[in-house]
Scaffold this active site. Structure first.
Site: not given
Length: 694
Positions: A58, A379, A409, A439, A473, A569, A597
């Site tokens: 992270n 993704r 990313r 997204h 997730y 979060r 998430h």
């Protein structure tokens, strides 16, 4: 910073200038909460090692993107005062201070706590000098056979300039002396990332790869005397800078930028505390960095590699095994008839992704009644069954449209590969908008049902179409054949692929057109209910809360007496509990086994509750620079279940972190003598999402 206060029609007082917390420090405090999980002796030991790894990776991303981006804007004169009121240099200095503190705390947690605890369980992480003679002899052979062939020592002298140090590479800085001339030289040896971070010396006894290399430097510099050696690691700017020129293909522009990414400026130098001043001075000069960019920590560096240790086959040192519920949609029923009967709410990882969302795409690919499949991909996994199903559908003659976001990313290369594979199979691949990331998480199946009706079956979710992360997730999704949703999703896909000007939807809120305004209007509506003496309440679950317009709307609602619960979060720029500003706002955070998430937005609306789920966080990039979608949940029991989830997370008997007005996050201790409920464990055990009755 001047911020639009929203659309409130009643008289309002100006809001204080210091009402926003700093977003960069807030992110660091999120990672501090991850570190606190690694420090927790009540968690399974290998999971603590995994949280140490997560903290490290992270922080790498934070430096590569956030710190690098701020430094770049300062260098170009584009940096502006933060919403928190801090000047750019103040933000950078405060970020460096907090990051230094956390990195030292992280290293101490490993060396003083987790590493000894692992040793007590028979898992040893040892430096070279602590290995037995037999283990060192074994690693001598390993070095000759597996490590030596991939090493490239690079010396620095008049004929050889200082080598380029790639981002996130671990290296050895070596000083060697020529015994004949007594001249000393600097050399760099890169620790190969293709090899294991920790080498096994014997059963469950490991040593860092750089220690193995350091013990054999004499074989790399034959005839020379190795005077000293020190590990160091460089972090570079790895945020993408794409010129979104419509005259140039986005695919080609991205590929070129990925080649440049490795050569970005240095933003952090990590060194072991034992490094000599002379070697550190040389690195500082050659890398053109300042003292504030140097991070001295006890070794070993790059503890993201602890993920391999956490993966060891020691189930007694991990979370108990968990199998997601697979009967959200009965296996012997047609998924289309199940969705046609009623909306299906799925909650991953508690509900199986494979037997719900993935099954929809796979069954659609194989069903001769299906005419078309449209899907967004942000993704996905390297061996994606979703992509395979889309390819099968195209090869079967179905119309398949895939909106691939190339600029996801750190997944850019994978997405380029999948885009080309899909195109080769005959899928229509669209790369979204110039200047916007796609997204939203959408899938649309068009089917000619047995009754002759052409129906649209949709999935709108909060997470990516990624079967592997769906097990880690926490995400939500709605599977529906509702005609209004089908029309909305069709219109949104036409907007994505055909550049239509669609702005109004029936059951969707879509960014950047209507999502922020739609949420602000609903926040204001709750305030209006409370001012009129009616029931009003706001509940929000998101990953990050940064957008000043939304925060100001929540402040105004709080000033009108609306109870506001925020479950976040990561980053939160809102100050809760400030007298006269946010007295009715509570902010909590839950971290644990699964990465929270999902995004949920719930409004009581005087008894006629609205609940929305979707892909959007409350950040500028999501609301202004991405295509995002929220869908309203129409099924009342499902709405009630989501509100109940939010209430359980905010309950004082649930384990969580509480945010104070000064930006401090405190892990809630709970009532004396009473164990706190872990909401994720509760959901694993209850599997309550399978049994939402109509």
């Amino acid at each position: 910073m001047s911020v639009n206060p929203g659309h409130f029609t009643h008289d309002v007082e100006p809001l204080p200038d210091d009402r926003f917390l700093d977003r960069e420090e807030s992110w660091l405090r999120f990672n501090q909460r991850v570190l606190e999980l690694a420090e927790d002796p009540d968690l399974p030991l290998l999971e603590r090692a995994r949280f140490l790894s997560i903290f490290a990776s992270n922080l790498d991303e934070f430096f590569m993107v956030r710190v690098a981006g701020l430094a770049r804007r300062m260098a170009t004169g584009l940096a502006v005062q933060a919403a928190s009121g801090r000047q750019p240099r103040e933000v950078l200095e405060r970020t460096a201070t907090v990051a230094h503190e956390l990195m030292l705390r992280h290293a101490a947690t490993f060396s003083d706590d987790v590493c000894p605890a692992l040793g007590a369980e028979g898992i040893h992480i040892l430096r070279w000098a602590d290995l037995s003679d037999t283990e060192q002899e074994r690693l001598h052979r390993v070095f000759r056979e597996r490590i030596y062939p991939v090493l490239t020592p690079l010396v620095v002298d008049n004929a050889h300039p200082f080598p380029y140090i790639s981002g996130l590479s671990l290296n050895l800085a070596v000083i060697v002396r020529d015994p004949e001339t007594e001249a000393t030289m600097f050399a760099r040896v890169k620790v190969p990332p293709v090899l294991p971070r920790f080498f096994e010396a014997s059963a469950d006894r490991f040593t860092p790869l750089e220690d193995v290399i350091a013990a054999h430097l004499g074989q790399l510099f034959v005839g020379m005397e190795v005077v000293e050696h020190h590990a160091f690691r460089v972090t570079r700017n790895q945020d993408l800078e794409i010129d979104d020129d419509v005259s140039e293909g986005l695919l080609q522009a991205l590929e070129r930028e990925l080649l440049r990414r490795r050569f970005g400026p240095v933003v952090r130098l990590e060194v072991e505390q034992s490094i000599s001043p002379e070697v550190l001075e040389l690195l500082t000069e050659e890398l053109a960095i300042t003292e504030s960019q140097i991070y001295r920590v006890p070794g070993p560096l790059d503890l993201a590699g602890l993920a391999d240790i956490a993966d060891l086959d020691r189930p007694e040192l991990k979370y108990p095994p968990f199998v997601p519920a697979k009967d959200t949609i009965p296996g012997d029923a047609s998924i289309f008839s199940a969705i046609r009967d009623r909306d299906v709410l799925v909650h991953h990882p508690y509900d199986s992704f494979t037997t719900s969302v993935q099954r929809l795409i796979e069954d659609a690919a194989a069903d001769p009644r299906v005419l078309a499949i449209k899907q967004t991909l942000y993704r996905t996994s390297g061996d994606s069954p979703i992509v395979d199903a889309l390819i099968d559908a195209a090869e079967a003659g179905k119309q398949v449209v895939v909106v691939v976001e190339l600029k996801a990313r750190f997944d850019e290369r994978a997405n380029i590969a999948w885009a080309r594979k899909l195109e080769q199979a005959g899928c229509h691949v669209v790369y979204g908008f110039v200047g916007l990331k796609t997204h939203c998480k959408l899938a649309l199946v068009v089917r000619q049902d047995a009754d002759g009706v052409l129906r649209r079956y949709c999935h709108i979710g909060t997470g990516n179409y990624h079967p592997k992360t769906a097990r880690l997730y926490e995400d939500l999704g709605v599977l529906t054949a509702d005609a209004a949703v089908g029309e909305d999703v069709s219109a949104l896909f036409n907007h994505l692929t055909g550049y239509s000007r669609q702005s109004g939807y029936q059951r969707l809120l879509v960014a950047p057109q209507s999502l922020r305004n739609g949420l602000v209007e609903r926040i204001e509506r709750e305030a209006g209910h409370v001012r009129a003496g009616r029931a009003g309440r706001i509940r929000v679950k998101c990953n990050s809360l940064v957008d000043e317009v939304v925060i100001d709307a929540l402040y105004r609602a709080s000033q009108d007496g609306v109870p506001v619960d925020v479950w976040v979060r990561g980053i939160c720029a809102l100050r809760p509990g400030v007298p006269g500003l946010s007295e009715t706002i509570r902010v909590r955070s839950v971290l644990g086994r699964f990465l929270e998430h999902s995004r949920i937005f719930a409004f009581d609306n005087d008894g006629d509750a609205e609940v929305w789920i979707g892909s959007a966080d409350l950040m500028h990039r999501n609301l202004d620079r991405r295509v995002e979608a929220l869908v309203t949940v129409s099924d009342r029991p499902q709405r009630d279940a989501l509100v109940d989830l939010l209430d359980r997370a905010m309950d004082d008997t649930t384990g969580s972190w509480w945010l104070d007005a000064d930006g401090t996050w405190t892990r809630h201790p709970g009532p004396p003598g009473e164990p706190l409920r872990d909401i994720q464990t509760y959901l694993v055990k209850s599997r309550r999402w399978r049994t939402v009755d109509g």
